[in-house]
Design an enzyme around this catalytic site. Structure first.
Site, PDB file in Angstrom:
ATOM      1  N   TYR A  16      -1.751   8.772  -0.721  1.00  0.00           N
ATOM      2  CA  TYR A  16      -1.617   7.320  -0.666  1.00  0.00           C
ATOM      3  C   TYR A  16      -2.977   6.647  -0.812  1.00  0.00           C
ATOM      4  O   TYR A  16      -3.178   5.763  -1.665  1.00  0.00           O
ATOM      5  CB  TYR A  16      -0.959   6.902   0.647  1.00  0.00           C
ATOM      6  CG  TYR A  16      -1.042   5.416   0.925  1.00  0.00           C
ATOM      7  CD1 TYR A  16      -0.440   4.497   0.073  1.00  0.00           C
ATOM      8  CD2 TYR A  16      -1.742   4.930   2.038  1.00  0.00           C
ATOM      9  CE1 TYR A  16      -0.529   3.129   0.317  1.00  0.00           C
ATOM     10  CE2 TYR A  16      -1.827   3.576   2.288  1.00  0.00           C
ATOM     11  CZ  TYR A  16      -1.220   2.679   1.428  1.00  0.00           C
ATOM     12  OH  TYR A  16      -1.315   1.329   1.669  1.00  0.00           O
ATOM     13  N   LYS A  43      -4.597   4.386  -4.066  1.00  0.00           N
ATOM     14  CA  LYS A  43      -5.137   3.035  -3.917  1.00  0.00           C
ATOM     15  C   LYS A  43      -6.596   2.965  -4.384  1.00  0.00           C
ATOM     16  O   LYS A  43      -7.026   1.958  -4.947  1.00  0.00           O
ATOM     17  CB  LYS A  43      -5.017   2.583  -2.461  1.00  0.00           C
ATOM     18  CG  LYS A  43      -3.608   2.139  -2.079  1.00  0.00           C
ATOM     19  CD  LYS A  43      -3.166   0.923  -2.877  1.00  0.00           C
ATOM     20  CE  LYS A  43      -1.912   0.297  -2.365  1.00  0.00           C
ATOM     21  NZ  LYS A  43      -1.521  -0.898  -3.142  1.00  0.00           N
ATOM     22  N   PHE A  93       7.392  -6.375   3.163  1.00  0.00           N
ATOM     23  CA  PHE A  93       6.985  -7.112   4.361  1.00  0.00           C
ATOM     24  C   PHE A  93       5.884  -8.135   4.053  1.00  0.00           C
ATOM     25  O   PHE A  93       6.049  -9.346   4.261  1.00  0.00           O
ATOM     26  CB  PHE A  93       6.531  -6.097   5.411  1.00  0.00           C
ATOM     27  CG  PHE A  93       5.921  -6.673   6.649  1.00  0.00           C
ATOM     28  CD1 PHE A  93       6.436  -7.814   7.236  1.00  0.00           C
ATOM     29  CD2 PHE A  93       4.823  -6.059   7.228  1.00  0.00           C
ATOM     30  CE1 PHE A  93       5.868  -8.344   8.395  1.00  0.00           C
ATOM     31  CE2 PHE A  93       4.256  -6.570   8.392  1.00  0.00           C
ATOM     32  CZ  PHE A  93       4.773  -7.713   8.958  1.00  0.00           C
ATOM     33  N   ILE A  94       4.754  -7.664   3.523  1.00  0.00           N
ATOM     34  CA  ILE A  94       3.656  -8.583   3.210  1.00  0.00           C
ATOM     35  C   ILE A  94       4.031  -9.480   2.039  1.00  0.00           C
ATOM     36  O   ILE A  94       3.699 -10.667   2.010  1.00  0.00           O
ATOM     37  CB  ILE A  94       2.359  -7.795   2.921  1.00  0.00           C
ATOM     38  CG1 ILE A  94       1.934  -7.012   4.168  1.00  0.00           C
ATOM     39  CG2 ILE A  94       1.235  -8.732   2.481  1.00  0.00           C
ATOM     40  CD1 ILE A  94       0.771  -6.059   3.936  1.00  0.00           C
TER      41      ILE A  94
END
Length: 323
Positions: A151, A155, A11-12
Site C-alpha cells: 500500500y 502511494k 469516507f474522505i
C-alpha cells in the site's frame, strides 16, 4: 470551479465532495463502489451527496482509461482531486497487484488526462504510512524510500509520478499525506468505527499489540477543509494533514468508553510486521502554505462520531466489520 473528484463514495471523498458543494463548487464524482468493505456504507454516503445540487455521479473505476476520458472530455474540469484508492496496509500484502493497478496506474491515467486536456490543477491523496522508520514528528522533508507495505509503496509510486507530470507538463500538484482519518460515516475497517460498534454491542475488540501504539488521529472535516485549500496554485508540494497530537490506542478506547458509557472487552493479538508503531505529523508546512491547522480535538471528534453512529444505528448495526 468544476472539480472531478474520484472516490466520492469513500469516507474522505464523501466529506470532501460535500464540503466542496457547500462551498459553491460543481462536482463530478466517480467511484467504483468496490466491496473492500460493506458497500451499504458507501451507498449511504452516495445517496447523501445525490441530494445536493451541482453534483453528478458515475460509477467508474479509475483503471478504465476510456470511461475516464469520456468524462473528462465532456465535463471539462478545472481540477482533479484523486481520492480513489485501494486502502489498508494488511490487505495490500494479500493482493498487492490491485493496489498498484489502482493507486499507481489509476493515478497515472488521471495525470495523463490532465496533461491531454490542459487541466492545470491536480490533488493526490497520499498517506502517512510512507514515514515508516523515520524520526517523529514526521516532516515532509524526510526521505520516504523504505515503504514496508505494498500500500505504502503504491502511494510512493503515485507521488513520484505526480512530480514527473508537474516537471514535464507544468501541472500544479498538491500531494497530501493524510494521518489516520476518522469521523462520522468512517471506514468500518479502521479502529474507531470498529471500536464504537463493537463496544456498543458488548462484543470484544481485537487489538493488534498492547494498545500503547499511537496514532495522530485527524478529524475528517479538517481533512476535507485542508484538501480543498490545496486547490490553490503552489507548483508542486507534498503536505502533511494531521492532528499534530498522537494518542495511544488505549487512550482512544477510553474516550469511546466514556461517551458510550460502556466498558470494552479486549482480545489481544501480535502487532503486525507491516504496520508502524507510532505516527505524528509536523503540520507547520500546511499552516505556512495553506493557512491550515487542525481544529477538532480527538475528544470532540470521538463524541461527534459516536453521535452519528447512534443516530444512524439502523445502518451501523448491520455493517459487516473486517480485520
Amino acid at each position: 470551479m468544476k472539480i472531478l473528484l474520484t472516490g466520492c463514495a469513500g469516507f474522505i471523498g464523501w466529506h470532501t465532495a460535500k464540503t466542496a458543494l457547500n462551498s459553491g463548487y460543481e462536482v463530478f464524482g466517480i467511484d467504483d463502489i468496490n466491496d473492500y468493505y460493506d458497500v451499504r456504507l458507501k451507498q449511504w454516503r452516495l445517496d447523501d451527496l445525490k441530494k445536493m445540487k451541482n453534483f453528478t455521479f458515475q460509477q467508474v473505476d479509475i483503471r478504465d482509461k476510456q470511461k475516464l476520458e469520456n468524462i473528462v472530455s465532456t465535463f471539462a474540469p478545472d481540477a482533479i482531486i484523486n481520492l480513489a484508492a485501494r486502502a489498508g496496509v494488511r490487505a495490500s500484502i494479500e493482493n498487492p497487484h490491485i493496489y498498484f493497478e489502482t493507486n499507481a496506474l489509476g493515478n497515472l491515467n488521471l495525470l495523463a488526462l490532465a496533461q491531454k486536456y490542459g487541466i492545470k490543477k491536480f490533488i493526490l491523496a497520499s498517506t502517512s504510512s510512507l514515514y515508516a522508520g523515520q524520526k517523529m514528528p514526521f516532516s515532509e522533508s524526510l526521505a520516504v524510500n523504505t515503504p514496508i507495505s505494498p500500500y505504502a509503496a503504491s502511494k510512493k509510486s503515485a507521488e513520484v509520478t505526480c512530480y514527473t507530470y508537474h516537471y514535464l507538463y507544468g501541472i500544479d500538484v498538491t500531494v497530501f499525506r493524510y494521518f489516520t482519518v476518522y469521523g462520522p460515516a468512517g471506514r468500518p475497517d479502521l479502529s474507531i468505527f470498529k471500536f464504537i460498534k463493537l463496544i456498543n454491542e458488548d462484543n470484544p475488540i481485537t487489538l493488534f499489540g498492547d494498545g500503547n501504539q499511537s496514532r495522530d488521529f485527524t478529524f475528517v472535516s479538517d481533512i476535507a477543509r485542508g484538501t480543498l485549500l490545496g486547490l490553490k496554485q503552489i507548483g508542486f508540494e507534498v503536505i502533511n494533514l494531521g492532528g499534530n497530537h498522537p494518542y495511544t490506542i488505549n487512550e482512544t478506547i477510553s474516550l469511546i468508553e466514556k461517551y458510550l458509557g460502556k466498558k470494552a472487552k479486549m482480545i489481544y493479538k501480535p502487532f503486525p510486521q507491516c504496520d508502524i508503531p507510532a505516527t505524528w505529523a509536523d503540520v507547520s508546512k500546511a499552516e505556512k502554505i495553506l493557512g491550515w491547522k487542525p481544529e477538532i480535538s480527538l475528544e470532540q471528534g470521538i463524541k461527534q462520531t459516536i453521535d452519528w453512529c447512534l443516530e444512524n444505528w439502523d445502518l451501523v448495526k448491520n455493517i459487516v466489520l473486517k480485520d
